[in-house]
Design an enzyme around this catalytic site. Sequence first.
Site, PDB file in Angstrom:
ATOM      1  CB  CYS A 156       5.706   5.241  -3.939  1.00  0.00           C
ATOM      2  SG  CYS A 156       4.660   4.703  -2.509  1.00  0.00           S
ATOM      3  CD  GLN A 170      -1.441  -3.539  -0.187  1.00  0.00           C
ATOM      4  OE1 GLN A 170      -2.327  -4.124  -0.608  1.00  0.00           O
ATOM      5  NE2 GLN A 170      -1.067  -2.617  -0.706  1.00  0.00           N
ATOM      6  CB  SER A 227      -2.815   1.772   5.503  1.00  0.00           C
ATOM      7  OG  SER A 227      -3.202   2.967   4.727  1.00  0.00           O
ATOM      8  CB  ALA A 228      -8.113   3.732   6.964  1.00  0.00           C
ATOM      9  CG  HIS A 229      -5.430   4.678   1.452  1.00  0.00           C
ATOM     10  ND1 HIS A 229      -4.958   4.408   0.217  1.00  0.00           N
ATOM     11  CD2 HIS A 229      -4.203   4.678   2.244  1.00  0.00           C
ATOM     12  CE1 HIS A 229      -3.493   4.442   0.257  1.00  0.00           C
ATOM     13  NE2 HIS A 229      -3.142   4.515   1.393  1.00  0.00           N
ATOM     14  CB  THR A 282      -5.723  17.838  17.227  1.00  0.00           C
ATOM     15  OG1 THR A 282      -5.232  18.904  18.136  1.00  0.00           O
ATOM     16  CG2 THR A 282      -7.239  17.668  17.361  1.00  0.00           C
ATOM     17  CG  ASN A 321       3.465  -3.035  -2.230  1.00  0.00           C
ATOM     18  OD1 ASN A 321       4.117  -3.825  -1.704  1.00  0.00           O
ATOM     19  ND2 ASN A 321       3.757  -1.899  -2.690  1.00  0.00           N
TER      20      ASN A 321
HETATM   21  N1  PLP Z   1       2.968  -0.687   3.047  1.00  0.00           N
HETATM   22  C1  PLP Z   1       2.456  -1.399   2.117  1.00  0.00           C
HETATM   23  C2  PLP Z   1       2.836  -2.726   1.824  1.00  0.00           C
HETATM   24  C3  PLP Z   1       1.873  -0.419   1.151  1.00  0.00           C
HETATM   25  O1  PLP Z   1       1.259  -1.013   0.049  1.00  0.00           O
HETATM   26  C4  PLP Z   1       1.666   0.805   1.449  1.00  0.00           C
HETATM   27  C5  PLP Z   1       0.737   1.621   0.560  1.00  0.00           C
HETATM   28  O2  PLP Z   1       0.822   1.529  -0.788  1.00  0.00           O
HETATM   29  C6  PLP Z   1       2.391   1.199   2.734  1.00  0.00           C
HETATM   30  C7  PLP Z   1       2.873   0.701   3.318  1.00  0.00           C
HETATM   31  C8  PLP Z   1       1.869   2.702   2.968  1.00  0.00           C
HETATM   32  O3  PLP Z   1       0.636   2.998   3.212  1.00  0.00           O
HETATM   33  P1  PLP Z   1       0.075   4.491   3.508  1.00  0.00           P
HETATM   34  O4  PLP Z   1      -0.397   4.691   2.050  1.00  0.00           O
HETATM   35  O5  PLP Z   1      -1.137   4.413   4.463  1.00  0.00           O
HETATM   36  O6  PLP Z   1       1.238   5.407   4.043  1.00  0.00           O
END
Ligand code: PLP
Length: 411
Positions: free
Chosen positions: A360, A213, A234-236, A272, A153
């Site tokens: 993060c 990613q 991950s959807a976002h 749910t 990422n």
């Molecule tokens: N793994 C990778 C490589 C990511 O880039 C991310 C999000 O930054 C995640 C896991 C975590 O995803 P989520 O935000 O859906 O918890």
Amino acid sequence: MKRIYLDHNATVPTTEEHLLEVSKKIAEGAANPSSPHGLGRNASVLISSARKQVASLVDFDVAELVFTSGASEANNMGTAGVLRFKRSASPLHAITSAVEHPSIREPLEFLRRTQGLELTVLEVDGFGRFRTEDVISNIRPNTALIALMAANNEVGTVEPVREVGEWLHMRRWQKWPRTSGLDVAPHAFDALVASDVTPEHLQSLHFHVDGVQAAGKLPKQEWLSLGFDSVSLSAHKLGGLSGIGALALRRGRKFEPLIFGGAQEKNRRGGTENLVGIVSFGIVAHKASQTQWWTEIKKVEELRDALKQRLSRFSALRLTTPSAKSLPNTLNYVVEGVRSEDLLMQLDLSGICASSGSACSSGANLPSKILLAMGYSENDAKNALRITLGPENCDSDVDALEQTLTQIFAH
Ligand code: PLP
């Protein structure tokens, strides 16, 4: 002020069009999918259809998909959940790498500290890439888990998970996988595996891949393999809502649930279902299967190349992203002479949203663990600039970034 968004690896912003599409589906009438009435059944139908669409992102079967609150939860399931299920009287061993997302790294570190898990953390090269050879040669008779990311990422490096998966599949089942596109035929790695590791043992160990990613950015044939036992999504990261993700889990593979208290998701995740999130995930997953999506990814890649070329004239920017085998939208730099915090603030004041690395760890100005693992100094690792493009970016965004950087570096 027009905002220029260059932080797509953190989140791809949800469009109004997407929100309308989601709300239209929900407003047609849907309630709790467990309820024994028409509105409950409508919700159940919406979830089934989304499950099919998300599962097909990674070529898994519908029954193999568990919806979660995001990829962080899915990574916890694919690591700690899997190891808890496999608990044994003697210590288990897991293999991971030094460039994983915290949602892989931290559950494994926790089990190492508290349950005596033996953990091998693979080193990476100057581009953040671990070696297939190191994964294979570190497998021991007590290795229960291999947990690795498909693409990074922060720097955008594509990792050799496909090569590992193809080798594993071949050695587990003595079946030849499709090897086209691999630099090395899987059997070339056979000599590396310890002599006391049997095919039965390879069948029982679990290979979890963080696909967050890679999904929707890399064509499937460049990263997926039948050797993967689970994949997190991950959807976002695809333009869907945040707070919804999935674990694709190969049939027959087991993990101990993290959330008990309901029979949802076939007893694998209580609570749910997040209907709105699931519908959103289904819509974006479906879009990512269309030709139009991949045409846009190609355009993003061209824009990334143009930007890279334009930014090469700034001596204060040192590119850390590899030129081959990297995500089509990502450029990561170490910045010299200006603190990355100050740079990001000045970009923000000019309406440009970029980042210093993973969402993060940014904000806290801690050195990037990824850049440290790649061999950069602590000072360099605190001064990163990550630019991640998306389909709405255009030439004028590249112009604006170049002009703003010219002004910043002139002072
Ligand atoms: N793994 C990778 C490589 C990511 O880039 C991310 C999000 O930054 C995640 C896991 C975590 O995803 P989520 O935000 O859906 O918890």
